[in-house]
Design a protein around this motif. Structure first.
Motif, PDB file in Angstrom:
ATOM      1  N   LYS A   1      18.764  36.928  30.942  1.00 37.24           N
ATOM      2  CA  LYS A   1      20.448  37.421  31.273  1.00 37.24           C
ATOM      3  C   LYS A   1      21.975  36.752  31.438  1.00 37.24           C
ATOM      4  CE  LYS A   1      22.853  40.303  34.696  1.00 37.24           C
ATOM      5  NZ  LYS A   1      22.549  40.880  36.648  1.00 37.24           N
ATOM      6  N   ALA A   2      20.797  35.531  31.843  1.00 42.37           N
ATOM      7  CA  ALA A   2      22.133  34.539  31.843  1.00 42.37           C
ATOM      8  C   ALA A   2      22.705  33.930  30.646  1.00 42.37           C
ATOM      9  CB  ALA A   2      21.471  33.503  33.097  1.00 42.37           C
ATOM     10  N   GLU A   3      21.639  34.186  29.769  1.00 45.31           N
ATOM     11  CA  GLU A   3      22.033  33.412  28.513  1.00 45.31           C
ATOM     12  C   GLU A   3      22.861  33.959  27.149  1.00 45.31           C
ATOM     13  OE1 GLU A   3      21.866  30.056  27.302  1.00 45.31           O
ATOM     14  OE2 GLU A   3      20.640  29.637  29.111  1.00 45.31           O
ATOM     15  N   MET A   4      22.314  35.509  27.736  1.00 46.10           N
ATOM     16  CA  MET A   4      22.843  36.408  26.938  1.00 46.10           C
ATOM     17  C   MET A   4      24.257  36.878  27.433  1.00 46.10           C
ATOM     18  SD  MET A   4      20.321  40.068  25.557  1.00 46.10           S
ATOM     19  CE  MET A   4      21.495  40.042  24.588  1.00 46.10           C
ATOM     20  N   HIS A   5      24.805  36.803  28.591  1.00 45.38           N
ATOM     21  CA  HIS A   5      25.985  36.941  28.862  1.00 45.38           C
ATOM     22  C   HIS A   5      26.663  36.392  29.295  1.00 45.38           C
ATOM     23  CE1 HIS A   5      24.995  40.393  31.473  1.00 45.38           C
ATOM     24  NE2 HIS A   5      24.544  40.860  29.976  1.00 45.38           N
ATOM     25  N   SER A   6      26.367  34.873  28.392  1.00 47.58           N
ATOM     26  CA  SER A   6      26.761  33.085  28.224  1.00 47.58           C
ATOM     27  C   SER A   6      28.286  33.378  27.493  1.00 47.58           C
ATOM     28  CB  SER A   6      26.091  32.389  28.114  1.00 47.58           C
ATOM     29  OG  SER A   6      25.898  31.801  26.947  1.00 47.58           O
ATOM     30  N   SER A   7      29.443  32.586  27.571  1.00 44.68           N
ATOM     31  CA  SER A   7      30.283  32.606  27.007  1.00 44.68           C
ATOM     32  C   SER A   7      29.746  32.206  25.335  1.00 44.68           C
ATOM     33  CB  SER A   7      31.474  31.580  27.325  1.00 44.68           C
ATOM     34  OG  SER A   7      31.392  30.704  27.594  1.00 44.68           O
ATOM     35  N   ARG A   8      29.178  31.251  25.500  1.00 43.37           N
ATOM     36  CA  ARG A   8      28.484  30.741  23.992  1.00 43.37           C
ATOM     37  C   ARG A   8      27.455  32.005  23.094  1.00 43.37           C
ATOM     38  NH1 ARG A   8      24.941  24.900  23.818  1.00 43.37           N
ATOM     39  NH2 ARG A   8      24.853  24.813  22.195  1.00 43.37           N
ATOM     40  N   PHE A   9      26.680  31.925  23.955  1.00 40.42           N
ATOM     41  CA  PHE A   9      25.827  33.023  23.092  1.00 40.42           C
ATOM     42  C   PHE A   9      26.906  34.641  22.572  1.00 40.42           C
ATOM     43  CE2 PHE A   9      23.509  37.740  22.562  1.00 40.42           C
ATOM     44  CZ  PHE A   9      22.758  36.806  21.538  1.00 40.42           C
ATOM     45  N   ILE A  10      27.621  35.429  23.615  1.00 39.18           N
ATOM     46  CA  ILE A  10      28.858  36.840  22.920  1.00 39.18           C
ATOM     47  C   ILE A  10      29.368  35.262  21.983  1.00 39.18           C
ATOM     48  CG2 ILE A  10      30.993  37.244  23.397  1.00 39.18           C
ATOM     49  CD1 ILE A  10      29.864  37.799  26.641  1.00 39.18           C
ATOM     50  N   GLU A  11      29.961  34.385  21.968  1.00 37.59           N
ATOM     51  CA  GLU A  11      30.760  33.780  20.828  1.00 37.59           C
ATOM     52  C   GLU A  11      30.166  33.777  19.243  1.00 37.59           C
ATOM     53  OE1 GLU A  11      32.932  30.415  21.936  1.00 37.59           O
ATOM     54  OE2 GLU A  11      33.850  31.499  23.737  1.00 37.59           O
ATOM     55  N   HIS A  12      28.695  32.996  19.621  1.00 40.83           N
ATOM     56  CA  HIS A  12      27.853  33.012  19.187  1.00 40.83           C
ATOM     57  C   HIS A  12      27.267  34.628  17.785  1.00 40.83           C
ATOM     58  CE1 HIS A  12      24.067  31.727  16.499  1.00 40.83           C
ATOM     59  NE2 HIS A  12      23.511  33.373  17.046  1.00 40.83           N
ATOM     60  N   SER A  13      27.281  35.008  19.030  1.00 40.26           N
ATOM     61  CA  SER A  13      26.864  36.306  18.227  1.00 40.26           C
ATOM     62  C   SER A  13      27.708  37.508  17.869  1.00 40.26           C
ATOM     63  CB  SER A  13      26.362  37.615  19.144  1.00 40.26           C
ATOM     64  OG  SER A  13      27.225  37.839  20.439  1.00 40.26           O
ATOM     65  N   LEU A  14      29.235  37.436  17.985  1.00 34.78           N
ATOM     66  CA  LEU A  14      30.518  37.818  17.618  1.00 34.78           C
ATOM     67  C   LEU A  14      30.630  37.503  15.732  1.00 34.78           C
ATOM     68  CD1 LEU A  14      32.706  39.963  17.317  1.00 34.78           C
ATOM     69  CD2 LEU A  14      33.668  37.379  18.508  1.00 34.78           C
ATOM     70  N   GLN A  15      30.197  35.769  15.748  1.00 33.49           N
ATOM     71  CA  GLN A  15      30.762  34.563  14.613  1.00 33.49           C
ATOM     72  C   GLN A  15      29.314  35.477  13.596  1.00 33.49           C
ATOM     73  OE1 GLN A  15      33.126  32.584  13.479  1.00 33.49           O
ATOM     74  NE2 GLN A  15      32.299  33.465  11.598  1.00 33.49           N
ATOM     75  N   THR A  16      27.910  36.011  14.036  1.00 36.77           N
ATOM     76  CA  THR A  16      27.195  35.855  13.191  1.00 36.77           C
ATOM     77  C   THR A  16      27.243  37.748  12.359  1.00 36.77           C
ATOM     78  OG1 THR A  16      25.413  36.928  14.676  1.00 36.77           O
ATOM     79  CG2 THR A  16      25.208  34.787  14.385  1.00 36.77           C
ATOM     80  N   MET A  17      27.992  38.471  13.629  1.00 36.09           N
ATOM     81  CA  MET A  17      27.982  39.283  12.831  1.00 36.09           C
ATOM     82  C   MET A  17      29.408  40.148  12.088  1.00 36.09           C
ATOM     83  SD  MET A  17      28.912  42.072  16.568  1.00 36.09           S
ATOM     84  CE  MET A  17      27.071  41.918  17.753  1.00 36.09           C
ATOM     85  N   GLN A  18      30.420  39.284  12.496  1.00 37.70           N
ATOM     86  CA  GLN A  18      31.569  39.200  10.865  1.00 37.70           C
ATOM     87  C   GLN A  18      30.941  38.217  10.101  1.00 37.70           C
ATOM     88  OE1 GLN A  18      33.919  36.562  13.621  1.00 37.70           O
ATOM     89  NE2 GLN A  18      35.040  38.336  14.466  1.00 37.70           N
ATOM     90  N   ASP A  19      30.374  37.431  10.091  1.00 36.98           N
ATOM     91  CA  ASP A  19      29.883  36.665   9.113  1.00 36.98           C
ATOM     92  C   ASP A  19      28.926  37.832   7.820  1.00 36.98           C
ATOM     93  OD1 ASP A  19      30.928  34.481   9.625  1.00 36.98           O
ATOM     94  OD2 ASP A  19      29.662  33.464  10.092  1.00 36.98           O
ATOM     95  N   LEU A  20      28.041  38.244   8.433  1.00 40.49           N
ATOM     96  CA  LEU A  20      26.717  39.381   7.733  1.00 40.49           C
ATOM     97  C   LEU A  20      27.722  40.270   7.390  1.00 40.49           C
ATOM     98  CD1 LEU A  20      23.991  39.703   7.349  1.00 40.49           C
ATOM     99  CD2 LEU A  20      23.523  41.027   9.369  1.00 40.49           C
ATOM    100  N   LEU A  21      28.222  41.043   8.147  1.00 43.48           N
ATOM    101  CA  LEU A  21      29.149  42.236   7.580  1.00 43.48           C
ATOM    102  C   LEU A  21      29.727  41.600   6.470  1.00 43.48           C
ATOM    103  CD1 LEU A  21      30.541  45.336   8.526  1.00 43.48           C
ATOM    104  CD2 LEU A  21      31.854  44.028   9.840  1.00 43.48           C
TER     105      LEU A  21
END
Length: 527
Positions: A144-164
């Protein structure tokens, strides 16, 4: 003599026929009596010795609707029991008060339980989605601590955008030019599989390549989850010997799990080796790297967790991230195709948001930001409404630790299995009103704002202490895909397609979702 023999044979046939008629009549009365009793008791028929199993198999092709009808007729809850030798018993419910009691009020008394864990242990091990008590609590706190961190949120958004934009939209463009129909559900499965692997583990399996490659690991994972389901339908005195002797579907299950675990173990080993070489994984933002980094102080200290811990983590997150959002999107596009007025409102909202941009961009350059996705209130409501009618996980189960009484008065004994049917809850007029079967995103909006419903009547993302950690990730992913696809294409389901649910752990469409795409003209002045 011959005449007497002929007479005796004829007489015997007549007597035998009469006895058979009597037997059938008595059996018919018995069955009618059983059915009558079960209807009086407001629940599915429970057969002698075999319990509810024959009833389930008779309705296997329409299981979720059958359970919905039974729960509705029973007032929200009915008792069940399994094969006599198996010892299974308990209740099925769609009562929100019961769900709230199990998932929050008396949470400790309703764990996943041994029954569930035993069947999924070979695949999921002791991972977070198959764990109870302290083992579950420790994993959840760290993740929970890692998934809700701003670093992971930014990373997951970037991976979504790239893959999409680099893969999914290029693949759809290729398919549009071919003019052929294709299975949208399969494409979305490939997208979410690559996305969860990239975001959570920093590995791209390449399922969404333009040539639609066969990826052994992805296929093995799908096979492993489907074959594991058989363990819930077959008594343990049958599947356990099959597992021991390595025969039948258990042999195929073992082989599939072997491929899945091999992939996960290699991923973990590669990341750990990288950590040892560099003394840190500070440059990596995927979930696995962040969790391994926790074990380091920057001076290369010895790892504290065994390989199995991280292997189980990988497999558990793939299970959660691959199937759920992909099938949710498939049902969403199917519903939107059937409700053009909803599609028009979604498009108006997207264009209104794009009109606020300062710069003008071409269609291919339109990449939605997190701020823009958060403004898509109607799209959020439409996705929530789709999940209400077609929840990705249609049925969940809990095991009773100690004798208890549920809020509706149902008595549950220690060891009982309580199934709460999320699919049925979305179709109860007692919960959602007389229009519960209608697809109405407006029910989620008040004064132009999205209104979150009681999580215990809308347990799509689980509820209480086990509320889904990836809920925000899932909505971001679904909104980005839905908005990007609908902005560019009209999704047309092939005429005559039967969109019926498949009997599995996740609400797949039985025959996929064959579609064709019609390009839209995007007004550059709105972007």
């Amino acid at each position: 003599m011959a005449k007497n023999l002929l007479f005796s044979a004829t007489q015997w046939m007549h007597i035998h026929s009469s006895l058979w008629d009597v037997f059938l009549a008595l059996w018919g009365l018995f069955v009618f009596r059983c059915i009558g009793e079960r209807l009086t008791n407001k629940g599915p028929m429970l057969w002698p010795v075999l319990g509810i199993l024959p009833t389930m198999f008779l309705n296997i092709n329409d299981m979720y609707n059958f359970v919905t009808r039974a729960l509705s007729r029973a007032g929200g809850t009915f008792h069940h029991k399994g094969v006599w030798m198996g010892g299974a018993y308990g209740i099925a419910t769609a009562d929100p008060s019961n769900v709230a009691y199990m998932l929050k009020t008396n949470f400790k008394n309703f764990p996943k339980g041994k029954y569930f864990r035993d069947r999924f242990r070979d695949l999921l091990g002791d991972g977070i989605f198959n764990a109870d008590d302290e083992l579950w609590r420790e994993q959840r706190q760290v993740v929970k601590a890692e998934m809700h961190s701003s670093r992971f949120i930014e990373h997951s958004l970037q991976t979504m955008q790239d893959l999409l934009h680099q893969k999914l939209l290029k693949l759809t463009e290729k398919l549009v030019k071919s003019g052929d129909s294709f299975d949208l559900q399969e494409m979305l499965l490939r997208f979410t599989f690559d996305n969860i692997c990239t975001a959570a583990f920093g590995v791209d399996p390449g399922c969404l390549a333009l040539d639609f490659p066969e990826v052994p690991f992805a296929r093995a994972f799908e096979k492993a989850t489907e074959l594991t389901l058989f363990r819930f339908l077959i008594p343990p005195f049958i599947w356990k010997p099959m597992k021991f002797f390595g025969i039948g579907y258990e042999k195929a299950l073992k082989e599939a799990i072997g491929i899945v675990h091999d992939f996960a173990e290699k991923t973990v080993k590669s990341r750990r080796d990288e950590a040892w070489r560099h003394g840190s994984l500070r440059h990596q933002s995927d979930l696995l790297s962040r969790l391994i980094e926790i074990e380091y102080t920057g001076q290369g200290k010895k790892l504290q967790f065994p390989d199995k811990y991280f292997r189980d983590l990988c497999v558990n997150f793939i299970l959660a991230g691959r199937d759920t959002t992909s099938v949710a999107l498939a049902w969403f596009f199917w519903l939107v195709n059937s409700n053009p007025e909803v599609e028009n409102k979604i498009l108006c909202e997207i264009n209104d948001i794009l009109s606020l941009r300062d710069e003008t961009r071409t269609e291919n350059e339109i990449i939605f930001t997190m701020e823009e996705l958060n403004k898509m209130v109607y799209l959020h409501a439409a996705l929530s409404e789709s999940l209400r009618l077609y929840p990705s996980v249609p049925i969940e189960m809990k095991e009773v630790a100690e004798d208890d009484v549920l809020p509706d008065g149902s008595i549950v004994k220690k060891g009982a299995r309580v199934f709460y049917c999320i699919f049925a809850m979305g179709r109860m007029d007692s919960i959602w009103g007389e229009n519960c079967l209608e697809f109405k995103p407006e029910r989620w909006i008040r004064d132009g704002k999205f209104v979150t419903e009681n999580q215990f009547k809308y347990a799509v993302f689980n509820a209480g202490p086990r509320l889904c950690l990836g809920k925000k990730f899932a909505y971001t992913q679904m909104k980005m895909v839905a908005a990007s696809v609908l902005l560019r294409y009209s999704v047309n389901v092939v005429e005559g397609h039967d969109a019926s649910p498949k009997m599995t752990t996740t609400l797949f469409m039985k025959n996929g979702l064959p579609v064709t795409l019609t390009p839209r003209v995007v007004n550059p002045n709105l972007a």
